[in-house]
Design a protein around this motif. Sequence first.
Motif, mmCIF file in Angstrom:
data_model
loop_
_atom_site.group_PDB
_atom_site.id
_atom_site.type_symbol
_atom_site.label_atom_id
_atom_site.label_comp_id
_atom_site.label_asym_id
_atom_site.label_seq_id
_atom_site.Cartn_x
_atom_site.Cartn_y
_atom_site.Cartn_z
ATOM 1 N N ASN A 564 0.795 -1.226 0.000
ATOM 2 C CA ASN A 564 0.000 0.000 0.000
ATOM 3 C C ASN A 564 0.826 1.273 0.000
ATOM 4 O OD1 ASN A 564 1.006 0.064 2.573
ATOM 5 N ND2 ASN A 564 -0.950 -0.361 3.585
ATOM 6 N N GLY A 565 2.152 1.196 0.105
ATOM 7 C CA GLY A 565 2.997 2.373 0.038
ATOM 8 C C GLY A 565 3.041 3.181 1.316
ATOM 9 N N GLN A 566 2.680 2.576 2.477
ATOM 10 C CA GLN A 566 2.743 3.305 3.752
ATOM 11 C C GLN A 566 4.190 3.393 4.206
ATOM 12 O OE1 GLN A 566 -0.172 2.341 6.865
ATOM 13 N NE2 GLN A 566 1.531 2.287 8.330
ATOM 14 N N ILE A 567 4.584 4.593 4.649
ATOM 15 C CA ILE A 567 5.977 4.850 5.030
ATOM 16 C C ILE A 567 6.013 5.077 6.529
ATOM 17 C CG2 ILE A 567 7.939 6.421 4.764
ATOM 18 C CD1 ILE A 567 7.020 6.929 1.925
ATOM 19 N N THR A 568 6.885 4.340 7.219
ATOM 20 C CA THR A 568 7.093 4.462 8.663
ATOM 21 C C THR A 568 8.583 4.618 8.924
ATOM 22 O OG1 THR A 568 7.228 2.059 8.871
ATOM 23 C CG2 THR A 568 5.052 3.081 9.207
ATOM 24 N N THR A 569 8.878 5.089 10.180
ATOM 25 C CA THR A 569 10.272 5.334 10.556
ATOM 26 C C THR A 569 10.869 4.083 11.168
ATOM 27 O OG1 THR A 569 9.639 6.157 12.738
ATOM 28 C CG2 THR A 569 9.781 7.762 10.936
ATOM 29 N N MET A 570 12.197 3.948 10.971
ATOM 30 C CA MET A 570 12.955 2.872 11.596
ATOM 31 C C MET A 570 13.934 3.404 12.617
ATOM 32 S SD MET A 570 13.780 0.185 8.495
ATOM 33 C CE MET A 570 14.975 1.290 7.757
ATOM 34 N N ALA A 571 14.133 4.721 12.704
ATOM 35 C CA ALA A 571 15.071 5.337 13.653
ATOM 36 C C ALA A 571 14.615 6.767 13.883
ATOM 37 C CB ALA A 571 16.499 5.288 13.104
ATOM 38 N N LEU A 572 15.270 7.401 14.856
ATOM 39 C CA LEU A 572 14.948 8.795 15.157
ATOM 40 C C LEU A 572 15.344 9.670 13.980
ATOM 41 C CD1 LEU A 572 16.105 9.093 18.897
ATOM 42 C CD2 LEU A 572 13.772 8.955 18.024
ATOM 43 N N LEU A 573 14.516 10.630 13.679
ATOM 44 C CA LEU A 573 14.826 11.613 12.644
ATOM 45 C C LEU A 573 15.566 12.767 13.292
ATOM 46 C CD1 LEU A 573 11.439 11.666 10.657
ATOM 47 C CD2 LEU A 573 13.417 10.181 10.364
ATOM 48 N N ASP A 574 16.765 13.027 12.806
ATOM 49 C CA ASP A 574 17.618 14.068 13.404
ATOM 50 C C ASP A 574 17.831 15.167 12.376
ATOM 51 O OD1 ASP A 574 19.348 15.573 14.868
ATOM 52 O OD2 ASP A 574 20.972 14.095 14.905
ATOM 53 N N ARG A 575 17.348 16.335 12.709
ATOM 54 C CA ARG A 575 17.510 17.453 11.780
ATOM 55 C C ARG A 575 18.960 17.857 11.625
ATOM 56 N NH1 ARG A 575 18.226 22.707 11.246
ATOM 57 N NH2 ARG A 575 18.993 22.731 13.386
ATOM 58 N N GLU A 576 19.751 17.614 12.660
ATOM 59 C CA GLU A 576 21.152 18.007 12.604
ATOM 60 C C GLU A 576 22.027 16.965 11.899
ATOM 61 O OE1 GLU A 576 18.913 20.271 15.191
ATOM 62 O OE2 GLU A 576 19.361 18.136 15.539
ATOM 63 N N SER A 577 21.474 15.923 11.330
ATOM 64 C CA SER A 577 22.249 14.893 10.640
ATOM 65 C C SER A 577 22.885 15.468 9.360
ATOM 66 C CB SER A 577 21.349 13.704 10.286
ATOM 67 O OG SER A 577 22.043 12.780 9.457
#
Length: 921
Positions: A564-577
């Motif tokens: 179905n194309g659903q997107i989920t996270t596998m780790a923390l999203l870090d803006r400073e990456s």
Amino acid sequence: MHLAFTHAHRLQSACNVYIACLNISILPLISLFFEPGFSQNFYTVIVSRDVLHGQSILKVKFEDCQRNREVGFVSSDPNFSVRPDGTVYAEQEVANLSEPVQFMVTARGLHDPHIWETTVKLALAGHPHPSPFTKIGIEEMLSRVWDSPPRVIKFLRKHQRGSSANGLRRQKRDWVIPPINVPENSRGPFPHMLVRIRSDQDKDVGIRYSITGAGADQPPSGIYNIDPISGNMFVTQPLDREERASFHLRAHAVDMNGNQVENPIDLYIYVIDMNDNRPEFQNQVYNGSVAEGSKPGSSVMQVTATDSDDSTTANGMVRYRILSQSPHSPIPNMFTINSETGDIVTVAAGLDREKVSQYTIIVQATDMEGNLNFGLSNTATALISITDINDNPPELTVRTFSGEVPENKVNVVVTNLTVVDRDQPHSPNWNAVYRIVSGDPSGHFTIRTNPITNEGMLTVVKPVDFEFNRAFMLTVVVSNQAHLASGIQSSLQSTAGVTISVQDVNEPPVFPVNPKVIRFEEGVPAGTTLTVFAAQDPDHFIHQTVRYSKLSDPANWLKINRTNGQITTMALLDRESIYVKNNVYEATFLAFDNGSPQASGTGTLQINLIDVNDNAPVLIPREAQVCERARPNSRINITASDADAEPNIGPFVFELPSFPASVRRNWTISRLNGDYAQLRLRIPYLEASVYEIPIIVSDSGNPPLSNRSVIRVKVCPCDDNGDCSATGAVAAAGLGTGAIIAILICIIILLSMVLLFVVWMKRREKERQAKPLLIDPEDDVRDNILKYDEEGGGEEDQDYDLSQLQQPESLDHIINKPTGVRRVDERPVIAESQYPVRPSLPHPGDIGDFINDGLRAADNDPTAPPYDSLLVFDYEGSGSTAGSVSSLNSTSSGDQDYDYLNDWGPRFKKLADLYGGGDDD
């Protein structure tokens, strides 16, 4: 022969008007613009047969603006004479003359050598005019000129005539000697007598005659000569008017002693032209052109022929005519030529390049004014190209064309439109231009012209979609680059229809929004659903399943549901990456169907990360230095760095911790602005050293984050300018006085050790050199490496006797060889050169002279090697002082006595032990 004299005629009316208006003093200027001479070079007169003796025929005009020139006229034909006023009359009745007559009138100045000529042609009334010479008339005229009795030319005496009043005497003018006419190309016989020169005094004294001038005694010499006694003048060879048209000679009369008896007289000889040259075209082939459909009278080209004969006579008058035309389409006479100018023009309509593209015209040029019976002719070829005009519209070969094109393809040729055009290929009249006039409002197609075949290539330039348009019906029109000629209408076959079928192909899934942008705060936990990134299959008429996969995820933070194309996270999203650029993290996903062949499409997801206050500020700088004594300029500016973004960064709060207490006792912080603060000493003096000062920095986030950072401050003594001194800088580095002294002592000890080692090495070297060996070096036979530093020449080196290097004294081994057997590298059996002999005790300064003398002697010695061959050094010389060593044969018996080896010293001790008579034996 009748001779006439006259003063120059008055000027013509225009000249009289100028003289009347101008002062006489400018007459010399007028003469610069008016050359004297006959008013015409050629006179043609028609006379009737009833011309009587003495009747005037015409009057030749001689023009001279100076008025003072006296000229005399003379005719070359004895049947005609010229009066002083220029009137030409007949000496006898000319009724019996049945052919035209041509002769020359000459004007000669009485007081200067100038002469002028004009030609008079008389045509009889009742004959065609202008009447060309017939062959019979020419032969009769030349025969009359050639075979007529020679004239007698006398030297003219100057007679004196008295005056009745004052006894003055007037001198009579000399007569004008008529010119002598000689036809060119005469067949002889030669020499042929022309005239006889005589003097009235030839009865009293002996006269000798001679002629001078070009043709006699000057180049071309030998053409004319004269009998010195009789005065008969001859021509010795045929003449060619094209090489020389006239000759000017002078006749002389002297007595037997060479004294001049008569004044020289001028003789003018004119060569009568014969028709002996054919007209010659400037080109053998002429190229011209005319447009097809030209009207009659259109100019095509011009041909030109020249004749070397006299152009003032019929011999040099050329006329043109067309002999033939090829092909004879549409009529045999499509062109005509101006007989005098050679201009070729069209005389009929109907030139069509598509039927006849080139005509070949044979043009004939004939002299004698075109008389084909007596004139000479020549021919040339004129190639007339018919140039093309756009008189044929292009026509499509069929009324309807068809083709197929797959959807979503561009630059694909659907079909080729064939056309026929009869105009000249690869010209603007032939090149086709195609236009789509209906059936393609969106501009999916265009038609390009093939430059070689002129076909129209119907090409797709904008993708077509089978789901929207399954077919196209186009209407195309073809024309030329050049406009059609006047009066030519377009053909109905210039328009055709084109049917295009669109082929369905498996299209890849398409993401409706690409790229898709979403916003999320950073730091969301793993397993958070971000969005559904679904694609659609454009193939509505085919049911297919779409599946998804991840194509690019730099930080590996995301995963996509395959169905179905659903997107989920596998780790923390870090803006400073480092993978986040400008607060945006980008990932690419793949959507593919299960068609055949399989098709796939890509979609890009852009996550705009919202900042949260998850990074504490960091103090900047981490190191600094101040003076040990408080000064106004001894302060440290500090700030902070925060990886977060607004509003989670400044203004920052800087403060000193309460522990340890010495920090707040010795230092203080003052705020400069929202991002900067100032650290300085609170006390007047602080001992030089390095201090680590903790500072607490807080940002403006909600809630704020703080960080305890340490700044390393070097306190040092300063000079007057507030800069740390070198000693102070060392002390500030954390080294006390005792440490510095210890370091200096270590350095001194290290240098002393190096110095002692060097001294010890030098002393040891001296002791080794001064210590004597236990045995003589020559007797030392230990297995050591010996140094051989002496070079010598052998047993006889002490006397420097160079004779050992020469060939042997005896040549018996060479002389006794059989005849014909001789090595090419042997020394020749001839006398030897004398080489210099050096004294046994030479002076050192003589060595150079000795070597030079020997070099010169060797250069001049023919017996010295090499002998231009590869030398074989198989002769070792004779007379060696060393004894034979043949007794040292290794194969000899054991009864040889080797005890004498013990007397040879320690070097041969080992050898004596092996071969001598020891105990082991």
